[in-house]
Design a protein around this motif. Sequence first.
Motif, PDB file in Angstrom:
ATOM      1  N   ILE A   1      49.757  35.525  44.090  1.00 34.72           N
ATOM      2  CA  ILE A   1      50.033  35.285  42.666  1.00 34.72           C
ATOM      3  C   ILE A   1      48.951  35.924  41.804  1.00 34.72           C
ATOM      4  N   ILE A   2      47.700  35.769  42.207  1.00 39.59           N
ATOM      5  CA  ILE A   2      46.590  36.315  41.431  1.00 39.59           C
ATOM      6  C   ILE A   2      46.683  37.835  41.339  1.00 39.59           C
ATOM      7  N   LEU A   3      46.913  38.497  42.469  1.00 37.59           N
ATOM      8  CA  LEU A   3      47.017  39.956  42.459  1.00 37.59           C
ATOM      9  C   LEU A   3      48.226  40.422  41.658  1.00 37.59           C
ATOM     10  N   SER A   4      49.334  39.705  41.751  1.00 39.79           N
ATOM     11  CA  SER A   4      50.558  40.087  41.036  1.00 39.79           C
ATOM     12  C   SER A   4      50.379  39.998  39.526  1.00 39.79           C
ATOM     13  N   ILE A   5      49.501  39.123  39.074  1.00 39.10           N
ATOM     14  CA  ILE A   5      49.285  38.952  37.631  1.00 39.10           C
ATOM     15  C   ILE A   5      48.120  39.806  37.133  1.00 39.10           C
ATOM     16  N   GLU A   6      46.988  39.736  37.810  1.00 38.35           N
ATOM     17  CA  GLU A   6      45.771  40.330  37.267  1.00 38.35           C
ATOM     18  C   GLU A   6      45.768  41.853  37.323  1.00 38.35           C
ATOM     19  N   ILE A   7      46.344  42.454  38.357  1.00 42.51           N
ATOM     20  CA  ILE A   7      46.327  43.910  38.443  1.00 42.51           C
ATOM     21  C   ILE A   7      47.182  44.546  37.340  1.00 42.51           C
ATOM     22  N   PRO A   8      48.467  44.178  37.173  1.00 39.85           N
ATOM     23  CA  PRO A   8      49.235  44.766  36.057  1.00 39.85           C
ATOM     24  C   PRO A   8      48.666  44.409  34.687  1.00 39.85           C
ATOM     25  N   LEU A   9      48.217  43.155  34.521  1.00 41.60           N
ATOM     26  CA  LEU A   9      47.657  42.736  33.241  1.00 41.60           C
ATOM     27  C   LEU A   9      46.376  43.508  32.926  1.00 41.60           C
ATOM     28  N   GLY A  10      45.530  43.693  33.927  1.00 38.54           N
ATOM     29  CA  GLY A  10      44.293  44.451  33.716  1.00 38.54           C
ATOM     30  C   GLY A  10      44.570  45.889  33.337  1.00 38.54           C
ATOM     31  N   ILE A  11      45.569  46.520  33.986  1.00 36.59           N
ATOM     32  CA  ILE A  11      45.932  47.896  33.641  1.00 36.59           C
ATOM     33  C   ILE A  11      46.439  47.965  32.209  1.00 36.59           C
ATOM     34  N   GLY A  12      47.296  47.016  31.824  1.00 35.17           N
ATOM     35  CA  GLY A  12      47.859  47.016  30.472  1.00 35.17           C
ATOM     36  C   GLY A  12      46.794  46.855  29.401  1.00 35.17           C
TER      37      GLY A  12
ATOM     38  N   LEU B   1      37.419  41.854  35.102  1.00 35.00           N
ATOM     39  CA  LEU B   1      36.892  42.773  36.112  1.00 35.00           C
ATOM     40  C   LEU B   1      37.857  43.926  36.336  1.00 35.00           C
ATOM     41  N   VAL B   2      39.137  43.623  36.456  1.00 35.34           N
ATOM     42  CA  VAL B   2      40.146  44.666  36.626  1.00 35.34           C
ATOM     43  C   VAL B   2      40.198  45.566  35.394  1.00 35.34           C
ATOM     44  N   VAL B   3      40.106  44.958  34.211  1.00 34.59           N
ATOM     45  CA  VAL B   3      40.145  45.731  32.967  1.00 34.59           C
ATOM     46  C   VAL B   3      38.993  46.730  32.919  1.00 34.59           C
TER      47      VAL B   3
ATOM     48  N   LEU C   1      47.792  56.858  36.117  1.00 34.42           N
ATOM     49  CA  LEU C   1      47.835  56.066  37.343  1.00 34.42           C
ATOM     50  C   LEU C   1      47.215  56.788  38.538  1.00 34.42           C
ATOM     51  N   PRO C   2      47.540  58.077  38.770  1.00 31.37           N
ATOM     52  CA  PRO C   2      46.880  58.759  39.896  1.00 31.37           C
ATOM     53  C   PRO C   2      45.366  58.833  39.755  1.00 31.37           C
ATOM     54  N   LYS C   3      44.888  58.981  38.513  1.00 28.68           N
ATOM     55  CA  LYS C   3      43.444  59.066  38.303  1.00 28.68           C
ATOM     56  C   LYS C   3      42.765  57.703  38.449  1.00 28.68           C
ATOM     57  N   MET C   4      43.548  56.624  38.373  1.00 24.71           N
ATOM     58  CA  MET C   4      42.989  55.282  38.538  1.00 24.71           C
ATOM     59  C   MET C   4      43.131  54.750  39.954  1.00 24.71           C
ATOM     60  N   ASN C   5      43.669  55.547  40.859  1.00 22.29           N
ATOM     61  CA  ASN C   5      43.945  55.060  42.213  1.00 22.29           C
ATOM     62  C   ASN C   5      42.695  54.490  42.887  1.00 22.29           C
ATOM     63  N   ARG C   6      41.591  55.198  42.741  1.00 21.08           N
ATOM     64  CA  ARG C   6      40.384  54.771  43.447  1.00 21.08           C
ATOM     65  C   ARG C   6      39.804  53.486  42.861  1.00 21.08           C
ATOM     66  N   VAL C   7      39.791  53.389  41.539  1.00 21.57           N
ATOM     67  CA  VAL C   7      39.267  52.154  40.950  1.00 21.57           C
ATOM     68  C   VAL C   7      40.233  50.996  41.185  1.00 21.57           C
ATOM     69  N   LEU C   8      41.532  51.290  41.256  1.00 18.66           N
ATOM     70  CA  LEU C   8      42.500  50.241  41.569  1.00 18.66           C
ATOM     71  C   LEU C   8      42.306  49.741  42.992  1.00 18.66           C
TER      72      LEU C   8
ATOM     73  N   VAL D   1      41.675  45.862  43.702  1.00 20.55           N
ATOM     74  CA  VAL D   1      42.524  45.072  44.601  1.00 20.55           C
ATOM     75  C   VAL D   1      41.689  44.451  45.715  1.00 20.55           C
ATOM     76  N   LEU D   2      40.781  45.232  46.285  1.00 18.68           N
ATOM     77  CA  LEU D   2      39.944  44.702  47.361  1.00 18.68           C
ATOM     78  C   LEU D   2      39.063  43.560  46.868  1.00 18.68           C
ATOM     79  N   LEU D   3      38.421  43.767  45.724  1.00 20.79           N
ATOM     80  CA  LEU D   3      37.527  42.728  45.201  1.00 20.79           C
ATOM     81  C   LEU D   3      38.290  41.470  44.825  1.00 20.79           C
ATOM     82  N   ARG D   4      39.438  41.632  44.155  1.00 17.62           N
ATOM     83  CA  ARG D   4      40.188  40.464  43.731  1.00 17.62           C
ATOM     84  C   ARG D   4      40.823  39.738  44.909  1.00 17.62           C
TER      85      ARG D   4
END
Length: 289
Positions: free
Chosen positions: A75-86, A166-168, A202-209, A213-216
């Motif tokens: 649940i946390i990953l499903s919410i925080e990753i898209p929300l952080g990107i937005g 953190l994701v942001v 998105l491709p340029k953010m792959n590494r930071v994503l 994801v790993l940290l979260r």
Amino acid sequence: MNKWSDNRAWWLVLPVVLIVAFSAVIPLMTVVNYAFQDTFGNNEFFWAGLEWFREILRSDRFHGAMGRQFLFSFIILSIEIPLGIGIALAMPRKGFWVPFCLILMALPLLIPWNVVGTIWQIFGRIDIGLLGATLDNLGIEYNYTQNTIDAWVTLVVMDVWHWTSLVVLLCYAGLQSIPDAYYQAARIDGASKWATFRYIQLPKMNRVLLIAVLLRFMDSFMIYTEPFVVTGGGPGNDTTFLSIDLVQMAIGQFDLGPAAAMSLIYFLIILLFSWVFFTVMSYLDRAEN
């Protein structure tokens, strides 16, 4: 001509190695020792082999706690990753508001975990908490100490509030590294905002994503302080995650052998899934490029 190397620099690393050995390796060896032995007190130990591991892996209590832990992390990953990107996409790239937004995003990360739990424990109370009292006055039944759904919603919202920043920040750093030439080419080609995001940002953010994801995942899978302060694992055992169950077994029941075995299984699960995340996302990154 042979290049001369000076290995005296290793002496500068030696204090760090000793500190890590004292604070990590030695406790780990102690846990491993307890995981394969049993004791009846008086510092007398008896070889137990894999008995504790079999007991933990066959335990319904362990399976229930692990299921709740995986559900929470999902649940946390499903919410925080898209929300952080937005949020990162919505933040300004230049101007006066950049440092203001960065400081605002960093503020939740500066708050200690136990303080976060205490804040939300008070915030959600019906008698004195702003959230709980407001919902009660609106006629909405809310009680995170007695209702399972309310407890889960409170913990999820609390974690999202605390760690989405953190994701942001990671995504924003990835966006800032994209040269303006890419955006200029996209405007010339008449690319839409979605196309710009899909094929440039998105491709340029792959590494930071990958890092996000790993940290979260690791943080959410090891979460202890916040849910323990807010719900204490309740109502019942509905928010008793692996970390809380492990502490209850080790300190509350003083079952050192099973607790040591459970901690090693816990560690291996985190290590395995972190490796899977890293392998899959690294493969996707290589395929994208």
